[in-house]
Design a protein around this motif. Structure first.
Motif, PDB file in Angstrom:
ATOM      1  N   HIS A  23       0.855  -0.947   0.078  1.00 26.81           N
ATOM      2  CA  HIS A  23      -0.058  -0.083   0.070  1.00 26.81           C
ATOM      3  C   HIS A  23       0.882   1.153   0.044  1.00 26.81           C
ATOM      4  O   HIS A  23       1.699   1.448   0.763  1.00 26.81           O
ATOM      5  CB  HIS A  23      -0.966   0.089   1.228  1.00 26.81           C
ATOM      6  CG  HIS A  23      -1.967   1.177   1.300  1.00 26.81           C
ATOM      7  ND1 HIS A  23      -3.065   1.191   0.637  1.00 26.81           N
ATOM      8  CD2 HIS A  23      -1.777   2.239   1.916  1.00 26.81           C
ATOM      9  CE1 HIS A  23      -3.680   2.293   0.615  1.00 26.81           C
ATOM     10  NE2 HIS A  23      -3.037   3.125   1.585  1.00 26.81           N
ATOM     11  N   LEU A  24       1.065   2.100  -1.065  1.00 23.36           N
ATOM     12  CA  LEU A  24       1.784   3.288  -1.303  1.00 23.36           C
ATOM     13  C   LEU A  24       0.998   4.534  -1.324  1.00 23.36           C
ATOM     14  O   LEU A  24      -0.035   4.412  -2.030  1.00 23.36           O
ATOM     15  CB  LEU A  24       2.586   2.920  -2.452  1.00 23.36           C
ATOM     16  CG  LEU A  24       3.583   3.974  -3.090  1.00 23.36           C
ATOM     17  CD1 LEU A  24       4.619   4.124  -2.047  1.00 23.36           C
ATOM     18  CD2 LEU A  24       4.090   3.806  -4.519  1.00 23.36           C
ATOM     19  N   SER A  25       1.543   5.256  -0.397  1.00 24.65           N
ATOM     20  CA  SER A  25       0.641   6.803  -0.526  1.00 24.65           C
ATOM     21  C   SER A  25       1.620   7.598  -0.038  1.00 24.65           C
ATOM     22  O   SER A  25       2.779   7.634   0.068  1.00 24.65           O
ATOM     23  CB  SER A  25      -0.292   6.860   0.829  1.00 24.65           C
ATOM     24  OG  SER A  25       0.669   6.866   1.993  1.00 24.65           O
ATOM     25  N   ALA A  26       1.107   8.884  -0.814  1.00 25.40           N
ATOM     26  CA  ALA A  26       1.985  10.195  -0.876  1.00 25.40           C
ATOM     27  C   ALA A  26       0.751  11.395  -0.149  1.00 25.40           C
ATOM     28  O   ALA A  26      -0.297  11.562  -0.739  1.00 25.40           O
ATOM     29  CB  ALA A  26       2.491  10.766  -2.146  1.00 25.40           C
ATOM     30  N   THR A  27       1.302  11.996   0.756  1.00 22.44           N
ATOM     31  CA  THR A  27       0.501  13.017   1.533  1.00 22.44           C
ATOM     32  C   THR A  27       0.966  14.426   1.440  1.00 22.44           C
ATOM     33  O   THR A  27       2.151  14.369   1.955  1.00 22.44           O
ATOM     34  CB  THR A  27       0.038  12.598   2.931  1.00 22.44           C
ATOM     35  OG1 THR A  27      -0.658  11.162   2.785  1.00 22.44           O
ATOM     36  CG2 THR A  27      -0.602  13.584   3.770  1.00 22.44           C
TER      37      THR A  27
END
Length: 190
Positions: A23-27
């Motif tokens: 699960h890859l995220s950018a915030t």
């Protein structure tokens, strides 16, 4: 002319589940744009300062180990009309005394004259969008972040409005695939 108050930009998060099970995220958070009068005092330059933070996270328990990862923080700048090709101004003239010989009084057509001519051109090009990097960092674990405070940004040779937006990219690499996720802030005017 005084500088305007920084304009806050709403936080944004984008995420994806990779085919490898990660699960890859950018915030993007703490984003603000502070437009200021440009130092050159020209109508064709926009200047400001930006602040922002990106956090990239790798979650889950993927089937194939992550070899490497990267997080990027940047800006996209959109110029409405590109004036970078410049222009030219041509001016010329002629002055003198004109002798005149008509069938009437020869002194009627004698006198000073001035013949002025001017011409010019401006090379107007379609607007453009430029990406500017504010930071890039290798992910050494499951989380990485970049924080930028009051980074200087300017656009030269632009007629009309200049649009600005933050972007963030988180990327990972496994033996099976490369995956990325991108987050974008709101579009504002610099």
């Amino acid at each position: 002319m005084a500088a305007a108050e920084p304009i806050p930009v709403a936080d944004v998060t984008q995420s994806t589940d990779t085919d490898d099970g990660w699960h890859l995220s950018a915030t993007l958070t703490r984003m603000a744009i502070n437009s200021v009068p440009n130092m050159a005092a020209t109508a064709f330059t926009r200047e400001g300062f930006v602040t922002g933070k990106v956090v990239a996270t790798i979650g889950g328990n993927g089937a194939i180990p992550v070899n490497s990862g990267t997080v990027i923080l940047g800006l996209q700048l959109g110029c409405q009309v590109d004036l970078s090709e410049g222009g030219s101004l041509n001016a010329g003239g002629d002055i003198g005394i004109t002798p005149g010989f008509n069938h009437g009084d020869p002194f009627d057509d004698i006198g000073p004259y001035a013949d002025l001519n001017a011409g010019g051109s401006i090379n107007l090009l379609p607007g453009n969008i430029t990406n500017i990097g504010l930071g890039k960092k290798a992910l050494k674990g499951r989380i990485g972040e970049i924080v930028v405070n009051d980074a200087h940004v300017k656009v030269d040779g632009c007629g009309g409005q200049v649009a600005i937006r933050f972007f963030a990219t988180a990327m990972i690499d496994t033996d099976k695939s490369d995956d990325s996720v991108n987050a974008y802030g709101d579009i504002l005017t610099l």
